[in-house]
Design an enzyme around this catalytic site. Structure first.
Site, PDB file in Angstrom:
ATOM      1  N   HIS A   1      -3.637 -46.793 -29.556  1.00  0.00           N
ATOM      2  CA  HIS A   1      -4.569 -47.199 -30.612  1.00  0.00           C
ATOM      3  C   HIS A   1      -5.132 -48.605 -30.377  1.00  0.00           C
ATOM      4  O   HIS A   1      -6.005 -49.048 -31.142  1.00  0.00           O
ATOM      5  CB  HIS A   1      -3.883 -47.167 -31.981  1.00  0.00           C
ATOM      6  CG  HIS A   1      -3.460 -45.808 -32.418  1.00  0.00           C
ATOM      7  ND1 HIS A   1      -4.320 -44.739 -32.483  1.00  0.00           N
ATOM      8  CD2 HIS A   1      -2.238 -45.335 -32.804  1.00  0.00           C
ATOM      9  CE1 HIS A   1      -3.665 -43.665 -32.890  1.00  0.00           C
ATOM     10  NE2 HIS A   1      -2.400 -43.987 -33.083  1.00  0.00           N
TER      11      HIS A   1
ATOM     12  N   HIS B   1       0.824  -1.225   0.000  1.00  0.00           N
ATOM     13  CA  HIS B   1       0.000   0.000   0.000  1.00  0.00           C
ATOM     14  C   HIS B   1       0.853   1.268   0.000  1.00  0.00           C
ATOM     15  O   HIS B   1       0.323   2.364  -0.184  1.00  0.00           O
ATOM     16  CB  HIS B   1      -0.918   0.026   1.223  1.00  0.00           C
ATOM     17  CG  HIS B   1      -1.923  -1.082   1.265  1.00  0.00           C
ATOM     18  ND1 HIS B   1      -2.804  -1.315   0.242  1.00  0.00           N
ATOM     19  CD2 HIS B   1      -2.168  -2.037   2.210  1.00  0.00           C
ATOM     20  CE1 HIS B   1      -3.565  -2.362   0.548  1.00  0.00           C
ATOM     21  NE2 HIS B   1      -3.190  -2.819   1.724  1.00  0.00           N
TER      22      HIS B   1
END
Length: 842
Positions: free
Chosen positions: A600, A177
């Protein structure tokens, strides 16, 4: 000559000619796609730095309940000592810096006033403090602030210059801040801003990313870099349309920077409390990661405010302490892992301490505890609006947001479809006035005794979870066996095939070159009943064919010799051995360097070099033997894993995600069910995610786009207990079967890096395709280095995301958001916005 055997020099020359015709100047740096990863051959195991500054004499003299006090450092430090984390770090002594450095971010008048505070009589300090918002002074405040800033600068410089890997600065007072000429919000000198400026001014960082997760907006940091393009400020903060402190209009998402800095401030203002891990994760995946990867910082500074953690009265959020582990893990793939965490806020001591501990664990490379993600989590509607607001204001400045669909509003066709469309509306409800003198006591929220007891119990429960969490070594393992080199075609085939033994030997050569053999553990395959495990997923008659391979017609994508059956069994025993070692905790994670590949292979058939499905067999073993309930399989082979989909299509215990080339069904394996519309069946609906590419060559940019838009949100939503990667590298540069796809080795490394915080680090990377041996080997190296936590080069993203890729993402989102609500954040964004508030002026 086989397609993959072209000389690398000829291929690079060809790519150079293509790149020189491209519009994007960055593309010229990709003349040699291996250059980046080859520059990362050397590895030095640097330590995590730890620095502290507790400022024991800086505390509020007149208010014993003031939230910002020395316990904010002493309590977390005690927790770090209990966990023996500090002793694993390199303790760093703060250096002394000239105040000229402080003047790079703060005015001389401010420093003089701060210094003067040390001379104010004690009985006048409260009245003196009332001149500033939410601060107190003691005679030690100036010196404490200087020491905290010097600690942050010291650590940041050591990390930026490379003498430390990363670090944690446990310091106070906080800083985000603090403005150029004003103290504010417990902050006096802006620690993180000074650290960023020091690294840049010393030319050891060109670009700095500041990530601020403090619950309060760090307006000081924002203002100090608001016109800079070398510092990207990203803040997540509570806002509530300006009602929440610091009550500033500039905390909204339309404040994005000025001049050269336009686009380099990104605010995420939260307009309701109760945000949880899912909500914050949506912010990270939808905003922070895509922008940060595009920004490519050299250094990351985290303004670590733990007032967003559960229990903190200032935040009223529900963020778990271990969320911060995941944040740091995801960010550590950037900036060569140069991440510095600097304490900002956090006012509930137990969650503060645990948040700090989890942050340091992540910096040290420990496995994160799984996130608190509800099944198929939804994201709060207010947050969806905020995320899309940010995209609206930033889409002209960041490529990653330019692909969001848009529309004109008001619409001629009728009302806004809020499920699929977003109109940016921002409000500012704070009307003030700000009253001076400021309050100096009792202005902060406090928990009741019952609430304190409740939240202490919650944190204690977290600690028990962590204690009972995964126990594993930090070793990364791999399985490999020379026997797997014997599989090949018979002489009868008469053709050179791309799935060849050199795929493995070149990987092992690169392991040697990169020093991975010495750093990883070779797992010897144990003997399993391979036939029994395969029968759990494959049809018996088909397995008889695989094991006997008599009178089976060979073809270029399905060949065999006398060793094929034994190699198939060896691959299965290898991947099961690796899965077991990871489960048992002997390894953190690992890679299976095996062939033949498997994705696959379906229930009763094989193709594409695959005989049996290695990854599904491993998943079945983990589910049946080790009792896992959620296995994630991610497949980035360029070919769709039709076999894996076939074997998992109706299951909920396996989520299968495939990113592949489709070409409207014309690319191998030429099956229509590789399209995005195939999402599972019966209870398994939604657990099969196809991400098909249809047109043109794809690059790192395309893959990263689908990765952060689809793969990561769905993967984290599933919250797997184990991650298996079907790692096919045939989308890499020069692959003879890739059809011109251009993924770099480092892109594959970042895929693995962004997934590895899932499942407490349980990840198995299994080789599938990849037929240019050098590309495949270097890509696997990048994956292993990601598992090890090594720095990985940044992808270049030299090509723009294609329209086809954008269309694919749109289709997948439209279908799968009903199954994975986190995807509902993706909406078409109107081309205009409105504002409600006392003024439109910024």
């Amino acid at each position: 000559m086989a397609p993959g055997a072209n000389k690398l020099s000829d291929l690079i020359a060809e790519k150079r000619n293509q790149k020189q015709k491209a519009d994007n100047s960055d593309s010229l740096s990709l003349m040699d796609p291996y250059e980046a990863i080859n520059n990362y051959v050397q590895f030095q195991n640097k330590k995590t730095g730890f620095i502290e500054q507790d400022s024991p004499n800086h505390y509020c003299l007149w208010d014993k309940n003031y939230p910002e006090h020395p316990g904010r450092v002493s309590v977390p430090k005690k927790r770090l000592e209990e966990l023996r984390l500090i002793e694993r770090c390199e303790k760093v002594e703060p250096q002394t810096f000239s105040h000229e450095l402080f003047l790079m971010k703060h005015t001389k008048d401010m420093l003089e006033e701060l210094k003067r505070s040390s001379t104010i009589p004690e009985d006048e300090l409260e009245n003196y403090s009332s001149n500033w918002d939410s601060v107190y002074f003691t005679k030690d405040t100036f010196q404490s602030s200087v020491l905290a800033a010097e600690a942050a600068i010291t650590l940041a410089l050591k990390v930026a210059e490379g003498s430390l890997k990363n670090g944690l600065a446990l310091i106070r007072p906080p800083g985000h801040h603090a403005m150029a000429n004003e103290v504010c919000g417990y902050c006096f000198l802006n620690n993180v801003a000074l650290a960023a400026e020091a690294a840049i001014s010393k030319k050891i960082a060109k670009k700095v990313l500041i990530v601020d997760h403090d619950i309060h907006h760090g307006q000081g940091t924002q203002r100090l870099f608001y016109e800079r393009e070398d510092v990207l400020y990203f803040s997540i903060h509570r806002y509530e349309n300006g009602i929440f402190w610091p009550n500033l209009r500039e905390s909204e998402s339309d404040y994005i920077g000025e001049s050269k800095g336009k686009g380099y401030t990104l605010n995420v203002p939260l307009n309701e409390t109760g945000m949880d891990d899912s909500d914050y994760l949506a912010i990270i995946l939808n905003l922070l990661l895509p922008v940060a990867y595009e920004f490519k910082p050299d250094l990351i500074l985290i303004s670590a405010g733990f007032d967003c953690a559960i229990g903190c009265p200032e935040g009223e959020m529900n963020i778990s302490p271990h969320f911060f582990s995941h944040l740091i893990s995801l960010l550590s793939g950037l900036a060569n892992g140069k991440v510095v965490v600097c304490l900002e806020g956090g006012y509930f001591l137990e969650s503060l301490a645990e948040g700090v501990a989890c942050s340091l664990k992540a910096l040290l490379g420990d496995v994160p505890h799984p996130l608190d993600i509800h099944p198929k989590p939804t994201i709060k509607v207010s947050l969806q609006k905020v995320i899309n607001n940010a995209k609206y204001f930033l889409r002209d400045y960041w490529e990653c947001f330019k692909h969001e669909p848009s529309f004109d509003y008001p619409k001629e066709s009728g009302d806004l479809d809020e499920e699929n469309e977003h109109f940016t509306h921002i409000r500012f409800d704070f009307v003030g006035p700000v009253v001076i003198p400021y309050e100096t006591t009792g202005f902060y929220p406090r928990r009741s005794e019952d609430e304190i007891k409740m939240y202490n119990q919650i944190v204690d429960d977290y600690r028990k979870e962590y204690l009972n969490g995964r126990k594993c070594t930090n070793l990364v393992g791999y399985v490999y066996d020379d026997h797997l080199l014997k599989h090949g075609p018979t002489e009868n085939l008469g053709k050179t095939v791309p799935e060849k033994p050199e795929r493995l030997t070149e990987i092992m050569n690169c392991f040697e070159k990169f020093g991975l053999k010495e750093r990883c553990k070779l797992v010897q395959a144990s003997k399993f009943d391979e036939r029994s495990w395969l029968e759990k997923i494959h049809e018996t008659g088909y397995l008889n064919t695989v094991f006997q391979l008599k009178n089976v017609h060979e073809k270029p994508d399905w060949f065999h010799n006398e060793y094929t059956s034994s190699c198939v069994q060896k691959s299965i025993s290898s991947i099961l051995s690796l899965a077991k070692s990871i489960h048992d905790g002997d390894l953190r994670s690992g890679a299976a360097i095996i062939r033949p590949p498997g994705h696959h292979a379906a229930f009763d058939s094989g193709s594409g070099f695959c005989f049996v499905n290695n990854v599904v067999t491993a998943a079945e073993y983990l589910i049946k033997t080790e009792k896992y309930e959620r296995i994630l399989i991610v497949d980035f082979d360029i070919h769709h894993g039709n076999g894996t989909q076939n074997l998992t299509y109706d299951r909920t215990d396996i989520l299968y995600m495939s990113v592949h080339r489709f070409d409207q069904g014309k690319f191998f394996p030429t099956c229509k069910d590789a399209d995005f519309t195939y999402a599972g069946k019966n209870n398994g609906e939604g657990y099969n995610v196809n991400i098909p590419f249809n047109k043109g060559s794809k690059s790192d940019s395309d893959y990263w786009y689908v990765w952060h838009k689809l793969v990561l949100p769905i993967a984290f939503s599933f919250n797997p207990e184990f991650v298996i990667v079907s790692a096919g590298f045939d989308a890499a540069y020069f692959d003879p079967l890739g059809g011109g796809y251009q993924l770099t080795p480092e892109m594959y490394g970042h895929f693995i890096h962004t997934l590895k915080s899932l499942a407490s680090g349980r990840m198995l990377v299994a080789l599938e395709g990849g037929y240019h041996v050098e590309s495949t080997a270097l890509s696997m190296v990048a994956c292993i280095k990601a598992l090890l936590g090594d720095p990985i080069p940044m992808p270049m993203f030299s090509e723009r995301v294609s329209e086809d890729t954008v269309a694919t993402v749109k289709n997948v989102v439209k279908l799968h958001k009903m199954y994975w609500p986190m995807l509902k954040v993706n909406k078409a964004i109107a081309n205009s916005y409105d504002f409600t508030g006392p003024t439109k002026n910024k």
